[in-house]
Write an enzyme that holds these catalytic residues in place. Structure first.
Site, PDB file in Angstrom:
ATOM      1  N   GLY A 184       8.695   8.311 -12.752  1.00 24.81           N
ATOM      2  CA  GLY A 184       7.825   8.942 -11.743  1.00 24.81           C
ATOM      3  C   GLY A 184       6.590   9.538 -12.388  1.00 24.81           C
ATOM      4  N   TYR A 207      26.955   5.028  -8.634  1.00 26.91           N
ATOM      5  CA  TYR A 207      25.489   4.909  -8.775  1.00 26.91           C
ATOM      6  C   TYR A 207      25.007   3.584  -8.172  1.00 26.91           C
ATOM      7  CZ  TYR A 207      20.918   4.381 -11.005  1.00 26.91           C
ATOM      8  OH  TYR A 207      19.584   4.183 -11.243  1.00 26.91           O
TER       9      TYR A 207
HETATM   10  N1  LIG Z   1      16.365   5.471 -16.837  1.00 33.79           N
HETATM   11  C1  LIG Z   1      17.045   4.407 -16.447  1.00 33.79           C
HETATM   12  O1  LIG Z   1      17.725   3.762 -17.272  1.00 33.79           O
HETATM   13  C2  LIG Z   1      16.943   3.921 -15.024  1.00 33.79           C
HETATM   14  C3  LIG Z   1      17.314   2.587 -14.778  1.00 33.79           C
HETATM   15  C4  LIG Z   1      17.193   2.072 -13.478  1.00 33.79           C
HETATM   16  C5  LIG Z   1      16.739   2.885 -12.461  1.00 33.79           C
HETATM   17  N2  LIG Z   1      16.405   4.188 -12.707  1.00 33.79           N
HETATM   18  C6  LIG Z   1      15.911   4.963 -11.554  1.00 33.79           C
HETATM   19  O2  LIG Z   1      14.559   5.331 -11.799  1.00 33.79           O
HETATM   20  C7  LIG Z   1      14.267   6.556 -11.122  1.00 33.79           C
HETATM   21  C8  LIG Z   1      13.639   7.524 -12.114  1.00 33.79           C
HETATM   22  O3  LIG Z   1      14.586   7.785 -13.144  1.00 33.79           O
HETATM   23  P1  LIG Z   1      14.151   8.195 -14.634  1.00 33.79           P
HETATM   24  O4  LIG Z   1      14.827   7.275 -15.575  1.00 33.79           O
HETATM   25  O5  LIG Z   1      12.687   8.385 -14.708  1.00 33.79           O
HETATM   26  O6  LIG Z   1      14.943   9.600 -14.779  1.00 33.79           O
HETATM   27  P2  LIG Z   1      14.448  11.104 -14.932  1.00 33.79           P
HETATM   28  O7  LIG Z   1      13.548  11.218 -16.124  1.00 33.79           O
HETATM   29  O8  LIG Z   1      15.695  11.920 -14.895  1.00 33.79           O
HETATM   30  O9  LIG Z   1      13.584  11.366 -13.621  1.00 33.79           O
HETATM   31  C9  LIG Z   1      14.194  11.542 -12.365  1.00 33.79           C
HETATM   32  C10 LIG Z   1      13.302  12.415 -11.504  1.00 33.79           C
HETATM   33  O10 LIG Z   1      13.945  12.601 -10.237  1.00 33.79           O
HETATM   34  C11 LIG Z   1      13.884  13.980  -9.936  1.00 33.79           C
HETATM   35  N3  LIG Z   1      14.907  14.407  -8.984  1.00 33.79           N
HETATM   36  C12 LIG Z   1      16.266  14.426  -9.144  1.00 33.79           C
HETATM   37  N4  LIG Z   1      16.835  14.914  -8.036  1.00 33.79           N
HETATM   38  C13 LIG Z   1      15.833  15.201  -7.160  1.00 33.79           C
HETATM   39  C14 LIG Z   1      15.778  15.724  -5.839  1.00 33.79           C
HETATM   40  N5  LIG Z   1      16.887  16.091  -5.180  1.00 33.79           N
HETATM   41  N6  LIG Z   1      14.563  15.873  -5.254  1.00 33.79           N
HETATM   42  C15 LIG Z   1      13.427  15.525  -5.899  1.00 33.79           C
HETATM   43  N7  LIG Z   1      13.411  15.052  -7.156  1.00 33.79           N
HETATM   44  C16 LIG Z   1      14.612  14.884  -7.773  1.00 33.79           C
HETATM   45  C17 LIG Z   1      13.994  14.674 -11.279  1.00 33.79           C
HETATM   46  O11 LIG Z   1      13.547  15.998 -11.131  1.00 33.79           O
HETATM   47  P3  LIG Z   1      14.146  17.274 -11.939  1.00 33.79           P
HETATM   48  O12 LIG Z   1      13.330  17.316 -13.205  1.00 33.79           O
HETATM   49  O13 LIG Z   1      13.899  18.395 -11.014  1.00 33.79           O
HETATM   50  O14 LIG Z   1      15.617  16.995 -12.174  1.00 33.79           O
HETATM   51  C18 LIG Z   1      13.084  13.792 -12.105  1.00 33.79           C
HETATM   52  O15 LIG Z   1      11.733  14.148 -11.884  1.00 33.79           O
HETATM   53  C19 LIG Z   1      15.593   7.044 -10.515  1.00 33.79           C
HETATM   54  O16 LIG Z   1      15.631   6.690  -9.153  1.00 33.79           O
HETATM   55  C20 LIG Z   1      16.630   6.263 -11.296  1.00 33.79           C
HETATM   56  O17 LIG Z   1      17.811   6.079 -10.540  1.00 33.79           O
HETATM   57  C21 LIG Z   1      16.497   4.717 -13.975  1.00 33.79           C
END
Ligand SMILES: NC(=O)c1ccc[n+]([C@@H]2O[C@H](COP(=O)([O-])OP(=O)(O)OC[C@H]3O[C@@H](n4cnc5c(N)ncnc54)[C@H](OP(=O)(O)O)[C@@H]3O)[C@@H](O)[C@H]2O)c1
Length: 246
Positions: free
Chosen positions: A14, A140
């Protein structure tokens, strides 16, 4: 100049997506549970707003503060790795509250302005876990596959309103805060009987040689937003692209 609102901009995909759209001249509404302007370059085109996608009052307040937007990116999400047998239903519900119902609630909240204007685009960020089954991520995966079906169906009913919906399917990125943010939630989810199997999964993850970078996802969202071909799904990152092609 167009305006994009992105959820979950405090870190990871994000945050990089917000940087990418800012750098390319868009107005960006970067939303976070705990707003921090210092993670993004300062710009007159940037607004940082508080938003928790599980809280209806927070959703309405953010959309009121942002004013009209052209694009919504539902990126906020939480992870879960563990044996389903050991996963409390409250934890399953917690994952769905953010990854599934949060996306639906955000979508429903922007549709009145998009349909009235007969334009608008929603990008839902799911996961490469929807492209091929992966072990120990049943909850998940379920939360993300639900959004794949939701989005594909929604595309039909919104077409006549000129509103488009897209899916971006990122691969695995060890560099975001995803694993750290999920740490506490995952405690106790690998009971003794599952430990040898879990170890084989960790070992194969350590051997994986294609990973997704934050920039892959930002570019995937960019492609989805600028698509003129009607493509629905955009795998992002080399591991996701490989899975999508297999
Ligand atoms: N990293 C991977 O391997 C991977 C793979 C496939 C898909 N994804 C998907 O990609 C997206 C981003 O993940 P990322 O890897 O960038 O992880 P990340 O660094 O943990 O970022 C996730 C973001 O979502 C926010 N968030 C969590 N719960 C929330 C809520 N209730 N309301 C608003 N914001 C919320 C977190 O905010 P806080 O800082 O407040 O917690 C953080 O800004 C997610 O949808 C994840 O499922 C990730």
């Amino acid at each position: 100049m167009k305006t994009i609102m992105i959820t979950g901009c405090s870190s990871g995909y994000g945050l990089e997506t917000a940087r990418h759209f800012l750098a390319t001249g868009w107005n960006v509404v970067a939303t976070m549970r705990t707003p921090r302007a210092d993670v993004l370059p300062s710009s007159e085109r940037l607004r940082v707003l508080a938003l928790d996608v599980t809280q209806p009052a927070s959703i309405s307040a953010a959309l009121e503060a942002s004013g009209p937007i052209d694009v919504l990116v539902n990126n906020a999400g939480i992870g879960l790795f563990g044996a389903f047998q050991a996963t409390p239903m409250s934890t399953t519900r917690e994952v769905f509250e953010t990854n599934t119902f949060g996306v639906m609630a955000m979508t429903q909240a922007v549709l009145p302005q998009f349909c009235a204007r007969r334009s608008g685009l929603i990008v839902n960020v799911t996961s490469s876990a929807t492209l091929a089954p992966m072990p120990m991520v049943a909850v998940y995966t379920a939360s993300k596959v639900a959004i794949e079906g939701f989005t594909a169906s929604l595309a039909f009913e919104l077409e006549s309103f000129g509103v488009r919906v897209k899916l971006v399917e990122p691969g695995y990125a060890p560099t975001t805060r995803f694993a750290v943010n999920g740490g506490a939630r995952m405690e106790g989810l690998i009971p003794e009987a599952y430990a040898p199997f879990a170890q084989t999964i960790f070992a194969s993850l350590a051997q994986q040689n294609a990973f997704t970078k934050e920039s892959d996802v930002a570019e995937g969202v960019w492609r989805a937003v600028h698509d003129t071909t009607g493509q629905l799904r955009f795998p992002a990152g080399p591991d996701a692209v490989a899975l999508a092609g297999s």
